[in-house]
Design a protein around this motif. Sequence first.
Motif, PDB file in Angstrom:
ATOM      1  N   ALA A   1     -23.028 -24.595   6.211  1.00 34.49           N
ATOM      2  CA  ALA A   1     -22.773 -24.787   7.645  1.00 34.49           C
ATOM      3  C   ALA A   1     -22.229 -26.182   7.920  1.00 34.49           C
ATOM      4  O   ALA A   1     -21.472 -26.393   8.869  1.00 34.49           O
ATOM      5  CB  ALA A   1     -24.059 -24.558   8.445  1.00 34.49           C
TER       6      ALA A   1
ATOM      7  N   TYR B   1     -26.759 -21.333   2.715  1.00 29.39           N
ATOM      8  CA  TYR B   1     -25.960 -21.143   3.929  1.00 29.39           C
ATOM      9  C   TYR B   1     -26.107 -22.322   4.884  1.00 29.39           C
ATOM     10  O   TYR B   1     -25.184 -22.647   5.636  1.00 29.39           O
ATOM     11  CB  TYR B   1     -26.310 -19.821   4.620  1.00 29.39           C
ATOM     12  CG  TYR B   1     -27.682 -19.757   5.257  1.00 29.39           C
ATOM     13  CD1 TYR B   1     -27.907 -20.236   6.540  1.00 29.39           C
ATOM     14  CD2 TYR B   1     -28.756 -19.186   4.580  1.00 29.39           C
ATOM     15  CE1 TYR B   1     -29.164 -20.169   7.125  1.00 29.39           C
ATOM     16  CE2 TYR B   1     -30.007 -19.117   5.159  1.00 29.39           C
ATOM     17  CZ  TYR B   1     -30.211 -19.603   6.431  1.00 29.39           C
ATOM     18  OH  TYR B   1     -31.458 -19.533   7.008  1.00 29.39           O
ATOM     19  N   GLU B   2     -27.275 -23.001   4.850  1.00 32.14           N
ATOM     20  CA  GLU B   2     -27.474 -24.177   5.692  1.00 32.14           C
ATOM     21  C   GLU B   2     -26.605 -25.342   5.219  1.00 32.14           C
ATOM     22  O   GLU B   2     -26.045 -26.095   6.017  1.00 32.14           O
ATOM     23  CB  GLU B   2     -28.949 -24.573   5.695  1.00 32.14           C
ATOM     24  CG  GLU B   2     -29.842 -23.537   6.358  1.00 32.14           C
ATOM     25  CD  GLU B   2     -31.321 -23.785   6.145  1.00 32.14           C
ATOM     26  OE1 GLU B   2     -32.137 -23.133   6.819  1.00 32.14           O
ATOM     27  OE2 GLU B   2     -31.678 -24.631   5.294  1.00 32.14           O
TER      28      GLU B   2
ATOM     29  N   THR C   1     -17.073 -20.626  12.121  1.00 30.87           N
ATOM     30  CA  THR C   1     -16.489 -21.948  12.319  1.00 30.87           C
ATOM     31  C   THR C   1     -14.982 -21.836  12.371  1.00 30.87           C
ATOM     32  O   THR C   1     -14.392 -20.950  11.742  1.00 30.87           O
ATOM     33  CB  THR C   1     -16.900 -22.915  11.185  1.00 30.87           C
ATOM     34  OG1 THR C   1     -16.303 -24.190  11.418  1.00 30.87           O
ATOM     35  CG2 THR C   1     -16.447 -22.404   9.826  1.00 30.87           C
TER      36      THR C   1
ATOM     37  N   ALA D   1     -21.566 -22.109  13.356  1.00 31.53           N
ATOM     38  CA  ALA D   1     -22.087 -22.877  12.223  1.00 31.53           C
ATOM     39  C   ALA D   1     -22.612 -24.231  12.680  1.00 31.53           C
ATOM     40  O   ALA D   1     -23.548 -24.786  12.081  1.00 31.53           O
ATOM     41  CB  ALA D   1     -20.998 -23.062  11.174  1.00 31.53           C
TER      42      ALA D   1
ATOM     43  N   LEU E   1     -22.192 -17.171  10.122  1.00 25.40           N
ATOM     44  CA  LEU E   1     -21.994 -18.522  10.657  1.00 25.40           C
ATOM     45  C   LEU E   1     -20.501 -18.708  10.874  1.00 25.40           C
ATOM     46  O   LEU E   1     -19.725 -18.750   9.921  1.00 25.40           O
ATOM     47  CB  LEU E   1     -22.517 -19.564   9.666  1.00 25.40           C
ATOM     48  CG  LEU E   1     -24.003 -19.492   9.316  1.00 25.40           C
ATOM     49  CD1 LEU E   1     -24.334 -20.483   8.220  1.00 25.40           C
ATOM     50  CD2 LEU E   1     -24.864 -19.756  10.551  1.00 25.40           C
TER      51      LEU E   1
END
Length: 283
Positions: A139, A135-136, A270, A239, A268
Amino acid sequence: MNGTSYLLALNGGAASRYAAYFTWALAEQSGARVVAQHVVDTAAVWHFLSYDQAGFIGSGLYLEAREEITDSMYSIAEALMLSYSSQSAGQPLECEAFIDEGEPAAEIARRAEEHDMVVLGYRSGRSNTGEPKMYEKLAETCPCPVLVVGNAARHWSKMQMFINSDFASSADVPGIFQLGVTLGLPIEIYIDAEVSQVDADRFCLGGWSRPLGVRSIERACFEELVASVQEDVLMVVSADILTGQDNTVYRDSLRAFLDQSERRALLLWTDRKIQNITLKLAS
């Protein structure tokens, strides 16, 4: 079917299965379709086995090993998607499944261009590694919101939304509120104590925000907020909070948030895809 679609990022883990159950239920409720994707990580295989120059042995053995490992990974991918397709066939909704090849985060972001949200599972208790979480990575590049769910997907008591400088002027806030309504969750808004100016009309309790589930608005420090949340919360952050140079505090806090309870989830948010569409139209 209303044109909404969710991209389900699959692997062979239990968390991925729970993510699938959640996505099916959400899609059935919202009239959306679900597209499942599994990425064969050939980039990692090539990185592990490639060398610029031959050393004590030639490169032939490495190339042969790469082919064998890749073939095995494809066999696993096909078995995974066959099982998924068999189970999703019993769902009262439209489902598709694809196997892609390459670096997983890049391939998920590429296919996400065609979807409204990415859903992926998360196995808690593994944050001691220095490797970035999926997920990082997403992002940084994913053009649509990313929802990270644990092993108790959807059993959340409320949605808590953290408004930092990236979020303060976002036009997508009502869309987040609407997702909370779809999930049947009351919404608590926490505005970063360091944000001096906020468009109050977007977060006011009067008018349209209360019918969309907003129950409270207050100032908060991010670390203190994350440290004090309940065990069954869906946390919403921008995000962009994970993409800056000074993201260590946010990264570590969000990892701890997910690791401390399988009943938590992270969204997150965006508007990158909307920005890209706007840029294309303008050009």
